[in-house]
Scaffold this motif. Structure first.
Motif, short mmCIF file in Angstrom:
data_model
loop_
_atom_site.label_atom_id
_atom_site.label_comp_id
_atom_site.label_asym_id
_atom_site.label_seq_id
_atom_site.Cartn_x
_atom_site.Cartn_y
_atom_site.Cartn_z
N UNK A 1 44.72 35.62 48.66
CA UNK A 1 45.48 35.18 47.50
C UNK A 1 46.39 36.27 46.96
N UNK A 2 47.13 35.93 45.92
CA UNK A 2 48.05 36.87 45.28
C UNK A 2 47.26 37.70 44.26
N UNK A 3 46.85 38.89 44.65
CA UNK A 3 45.98 39.71 43.80
C UNK A 3 46.66 40.12 42.49
N UNK A 4 47.98 40.35 42.55
CA UNK A 4 48.70 40.67 41.32
C UNK A 4 48.67 39.49 40.35
N UNK A 5 48.79 38.30 40.90
CA UNK A 5 48.73 37.10 40.07
C UNK A 5 47.35 36.97 39.41
N UNK A 6 46.31 37.22 40.18
CA UNK A 6 44.95 37.15 39.64
C UNK A 6 44.77 38.17 38.52
N UNK A 7 45.29 39.37 38.73
CA UNK A 7 45.15 40.42 37.72
C UNK A 7 45.90 40.06 36.44
N UNK A 8 47.08 39.47 36.59
CA UNK A 8 47.84 39.02 35.42
C UNK A 8 47.07 37.97 34.63
N UNK A 9 46.38 37.07 35.34
CA UNK A 9 45.59 36.05 34.67
C UNK A 9 44.40 36.67 33.92
N UNK A 10 43.78 37.64 34.54
CA UNK A 10 42.65 38.33 33.90
C UNK A 10 43.10 39.01 32.61
N UNK A 11 44.25 39.68 32.66
CA UNK A 11 44.77 40.37 31.47
C UNK A 11 45.15 39.37 30.37
N UNK A 12 45.75 38.24 30.78
CA UNK A 12 46.12 37.22 29.80
C UNK A 12 44.87 36.62 29.18
N UNK A 13 43.85 36.41 29.98
CA UNK A 13 42.58 35.89 29.48
C UNK A 13 41.96 36.81 28.43
N UNK A 14 42.05 38.12 28.65
CA UNK A 14 41.50 39.09 27.70
C UNK A 14 42.15 38.92 26.32
N UNK A 15 43.46 38.65 26.30
CA UNK A 15 44.18 38.49 25.03
C UNK A 15 43.71 37.25 24.28
N UNK A 16 43.24 36.25 25.00
CA UNK A 16 42.81 35.00 24.38
C UNK A 16 41.29 34.89 24.24
N UNK A 17 40.57 35.95 24.60
CA UNK A 17 39.12 35.91 24.48
C UNK A 17 38.43 35.10 25.57
N UNK A 18 39.09 34.96 26.74
CA UNK A 18 38.52 34.23 27.86
C UNK A 18 38.17 35.20 28.97
#
Length: 375
Positions: free
Chosen positions: A28-45
């Motif tokens: 998969x696109x590891x950069x994409x996964x990392x971006x999702x993880x960081x965005x999740x942190x901002x929303x408490x997910x």
């Protein structure tokens, strides 16, 4: 004392589902996964990656992957069982493996896990769904499945340009184009264009049987559809189509996250960037032919159309969907046409669309979790 599902999870949880890889941690696109993880942190997910092999429906924990910035690498560790699963298995062949299908079907049956976008779309199935609904039919080009020569012959008689597309194609790979041309000596009355090693290859044919034989030589045994070619509006003699990203919102409703444009490369038969296409701004391209006011109106109609199409695709599929990208054409009269939908959109390069796409995946996941909690 045992733990019930999710009891240990300090935050709501989202698992990005993929498969293991022999040369790196997972596909998969590891950069994409990392971006999702960081965005999740901002929303408490709490967002992490899980492979189908490690996925366990029956335990409160399973092995997954978190990114550790201090070590600048992915770490395999125990993670809580997810409440939402985001399917990002990158290829059809991987998704159809028995062990992967077992995981997906277990998630679909589960009463404690939300899985959205459980599979890739099939082009012919999509067109069947959309052709059979009065709301979406006006956007559909004339399309048949390539079962026999008669299917090709039928559309050759009706349209001057046709496209041959793999039913399970991706990123424009395998697409061919047929043009009705003026006879040039013994060259034939039809020209078949296809991309080979990043170069256009042309062959000339006299009829459907001749084209069919040439297509079979280069189809790789794949199933294809044959589709009416649309006289797309052009920008400086180059065709383009619009790429719309449609996603569920924090309220669980379909909304357009953004619309980009993809301009065909020189002598290219598709607008896909990996096949030589380029990115541009939709309103600028449309205004070149229609003027600023009508360009704005067309984009408004495109937004309405893709919501209608996404709603119908989800209804027909019988599965919960959270996002899809669509290829949309605008012809020289301003009519809107549907070309393709992708249940696993590739990363949009436009920064504003990219940011919204990440936020909406997280917001929709939280909507699914909170909606279940209120029941």
């Amino acid at each position: 004392m045992g733990f019930t599902l999710h009891e240990r999870a300090p935050k709501p949880t989202l698992a990005i589902l993929t498969v293991k890889d022999s040369s790196r941690v997972f596909r998969g696109n590891l950069d994409n996964f990392l971006d999702l993880i960081k965005t999740g942190e901002r929303y408490g997910l709490d967002v992490y990656v899980v492979t189908a092999k490690d996925f366990s429906i029956s335990n409160s924990e399973m092995y997954g992957y978190r990114f550790r910035p201090s070590a600048n690498k992915w770490s395999r560790e125990l993670v809580p069982s997810p409440q939402v699963v985001y399917n990002r298995i990158p290829y059809r062949k991987m998704e159809m493996k028995p062990e992967v299908q077992q995981t997906i079907q277990a998630c679909k049956r589960s009463t404690s896990i939300h899985l959205f976008n459980p599979s890739f779309f099939n082009k012919w199935t999509l067109f069947s769904w959309l052709n059979n609904a009065k709301e979406s039919k006006p956007f559909m080009p004339d399309t048949l499945q390539m079962n026999e020569v008669a299917d090709l012959s039928q559309l050759l008689q009706k349209h001057p340009v046709l496209y041959l597309k793999p039913v399970k194609g991706k990123a424009g790979i395998g697409i061919m184009r047929i043009d009705r041309v003026s006879p040039k000596g013994s060259n034939g009355q039809y020209r078949l264009s296809r991309l080979e090693d990043k170069k256009m290859v042309y062959s000339y044919h006299n009829g459907a049987d001749d084209i069919w034989n040439e297509w079979e030589m280069h189809s790789g045994g794949q199933d294809y559809i044959v589709q009416q070619g649309i006289a797309l509006t052009r920008f400086k003699e180059r065709a383009y189509d619009l790429r719309a990203l449609v996603q569920k919102t924090a309220r669980g409703e379909w909304s357009v996250s953004g619309i980009g444009a993809r301009v065909a490369g020189k002598a290219s038969i598709t607008t896909h960037v990996p096949r030589g296409g380029s990115i541009d701004e939709p309103r600028k391209l449309l205004a070149y032919v229609f003027g600023p006011k009508e360009a704005k109106n067309i984009l408004k109609r495109v937004r309405q159309a893709v919501i209608t199409l996404a709603t119908q695709i989800e209804k027909s599929s019988g599965n919960p969907l959270g996002e899809m990208s669509m290829d949309i054409g605008v012809d020289t009269s301003g009519h809107i046409w549907f070309f393709e939908a992708n249940s696993k959109p590739m990363k949009f390069d436009e920064p504003r669309i990219r940011q919204k796409s990440l936020e909406r995946i997280i917001q929709y996941s939280l909507h699914l979790i909170n909606n279940r909690r209120r029941r």
